[in-house]
Scaffold this motif. Sequence first.
Motif, PDB file in Angstrom:
ATOM      1  N   GLY A  72       1.903  -0.662   3.208  1.00  0.00           N
ATOM      2  CA  GLY A  72       1.321   0.972   3.380  1.00  0.00           C
ATOM      3  C   GLY A  72       0.363   1.300   2.220  1.00  0.00           C
ATOM      4  N   ASP A  73       0.507   0.659   1.122  1.00  0.00           N
ATOM      5  CA  ASP A  73      -0.125   0.837  -0.234  1.00  0.00           C
ATOM      6  C   ASP A  73      -1.547   0.456   0.327  1.00  0.00           C
ATOM      7  OD1 ASP A  73       1.916   2.305  -1.305  1.00  0.00           O
ATOM      8  OD2 ASP A  73       2.386   0.819  -2.764  1.00  0.00           O
ATOM      9  N   LEU A  74      -2.422   0.873  -0.747  1.00  0.00           N
ATOM     10  CA  LEU A  74      -3.850   0.087  -0.781  1.00  0.00           C
ATOM     11  C   LEU A  74      -3.646  -0.840  -2.168  1.00  0.00           C
ATOM     12  CD1 LEU A  74      -6.293   3.269  -0.515  1.00  0.00           C
ATOM     13  CD2 LEU A  74      -5.223   1.781   1.074  1.00  0.00           C
ATOM     14  N   ILE A  75      -4.538  -1.929  -1.959  1.00  0.00           N
ATOM     15  CA  ILE A  75      -4.595  -2.829  -2.942  1.00  0.00           C
ATOM     16  C   ILE A  75      -6.004  -2.754  -3.437  1.00  0.00           C
ATOM     17  CG2 ILE A  75      -4.820  -4.797  -1.180  1.00  0.00           C
ATOM     18  CD1 ILE A  75      -3.770  -6.629  -3.855  1.00  0.00           C
ATOM     19  N   ILE A  76      -6.338  -2.538  -4.637  1.00  0.00           N
ATOM     20  CA  ILE A  76      -7.666  -2.565  -5.013  1.00  0.00           C
ATOM     21  C   ILE A  76      -8.074  -3.279  -6.059  1.00  0.00           C
ATOM     22  CG2 ILE A  76      -9.114  -0.800  -6.306  1.00  0.00           C
ATOM     23  CD1 ILE A  76      -7.133   1.349  -5.371  1.00  0.00           C
ATOM     24  N   LEU A  77      -9.134  -4.067  -5.790  1.00  0.00           N
ATOM     25  CA  LEU A  77      -9.599  -5.331  -6.891  1.00  0.00           C
ATOM     26  C   LEU A  77     -10.777  -5.049  -7.204  1.00  0.00           C
ATOM     27  CD1 LEU A  77      -8.180  -6.794  -3.765  1.00  0.00           C
ATOM     28  CD2 LEU A  77      -7.953  -8.353  -5.638  1.00  0.00           C
ATOM     29  N   VAL A  95      -6.312  -5.808 -10.655  1.00  0.00           N
ATOM     30  CA  VAL A  95      -5.756  -5.348  -9.445  1.00  0.00           C
ATOM     31  C   VAL A  95      -4.925  -4.110  -9.626  1.00  0.00           C
ATOM     32  CG1 VAL A  95      -4.304  -6.121  -7.550  1.00  0.00           C
ATOM     33  CG2 VAL A  95      -5.564  -8.003  -8.945  1.00  0.00           C
ATOM     34  N   PHE A  96      -5.140  -3.028  -8.589  1.00  0.00           N
ATOM     35  CA  PHE A  96      -4.595  -1.958  -8.835  1.00  0.00           C
ATOM     36  C   PHE A  96      -3.496  -1.666  -7.369  1.00  0.00           C
ATOM     37  CE2 PHE A  96      -8.000  -1.441 -11.468  1.00  0.00           C
ATOM     38  CZ  PHE A  96      -7.547  -0.844 -12.537  1.00  0.00           C
ATOM     39  N   ARG A 104      -1.306   7.795  -6.506  1.00  0.00           N
ATOM     40  CA  ARG A 104      -0.655   7.391  -7.711  1.00  0.00           C
ATOM     41  C   ARG A 104      -1.220   5.847  -7.945  1.00  0.00           C
ATOM     42  NH1 ARG A 104       4.847   7.927  -7.549  1.00  0.00           N
ATOM     43  NH2 ARG A 104       4.508  10.314  -7.867  1.00  0.00           N
ATOM     44  N   ARG A 105      -1.931   5.388  -8.815  1.00  0.00           N
ATOM     45  CA  ARG A 105      -2.306   3.980  -9.263  1.00  0.00           C
ATOM     46  C   ARG A 105      -1.578   3.568 -10.407  1.00  0.00           C
ATOM     47  NH1 ARG A 105      -8.798   2.813  -8.729  1.00  0.00           N
ATOM     48  NH2 ARG A 105      -9.213   3.854  -6.619  1.00  0.00           N
ATOM     49  N   LYS A 106      -1.363   2.073 -10.210  1.00  0.00           N
ATOM     50  CA  LYS A 106      -0.981   1.129 -11.266  1.00  0.00           C
ATOM     51  C   LYS A 106      -1.731   0.132 -11.167  1.00  0.00           C
ATOM     52  CE  LYS A 106       3.975   2.281 -10.708  1.00  0.00           C
ATOM     53  NZ  LYS A 106       5.223   2.040 -10.296  1.00  0.00           N
TER      54      LYS A 106
END
Length: 161
Positions: A72-77, A95-96, A104-106
């Motif tokens: 359900g989260d987004l993965i951002i590269l 990668v976030f 909220r991003r990590k």
Amino acid sequence: MDLTPKRASESATEMVQVVLPNDANPLGYILGGTVMHLIDIAGAIACHRHTRTLLVTAAVDDLQFLHSIKVGDLIILKSRVTCVFTTSLEVQVDVFSEETLTGRRKLTSTAFLTFVAIDRDGSKVRVPPLLVETEDERRICAQAQERREMRLKRKAQTTDA
Ligand SMILES: CC(C)(COP(=O)(O)OP(=O)(O)OC[C@H]1O[C@@H](n2cnc3c(N)ncnc32)[C@H](O)[C@@H]1OP(=O)(O)O)[C@@H](O)C(=O)NCCC(=O)NCCS
């Protein structure tokens, strides 16, 4: 072969996708192998945009998974060429995770990959130089050169073994 120098910003790439159940382990977190696959793709896209050649992955430096990313989260590269050598180039992939409801991003991983440019016969070909214009870009490229030396030493140890 077009060897016009290019800026890192010209090939910088961002990939975003939602983590679906098919990407996940039984705990509901994205599989490490899926993240590695996406890192390879994001790195390759930036390098293709820089070189406009065929490429092979020569090396992936050690990889840490700092936080899990849930279904359900987004993965951002985000990938960016850091330094260009003769037929090879290094790319950094950050990668976030991003929670869809809060934003909220990590940062979950940082990877450095080396790609080698080849032609259709598999012969190595020169890659266009990287335009390094700012102090920050010079520092990033210098660090990439240090990593390259370490990598080639490790490769030599592996092939000697
Ligand atoms: C990567 C590969 C092309 C290197 O071939 P090679 O004949 O050993 O190459 P060379 O020693 O002449 O090196 C060519 C360039 O790659 C770099 N290189 C080779 N191995 C490397 C490694 N493990 N890490 C970082 N750079 C590497 C060299 O430093 C050189 O860079 P430069 O031309 O910019 O100075 C070859 O080993 C290969 O095809 N490996 C399999 C790739 C693959 O199948 N990847 C997965 C699927 S895409």
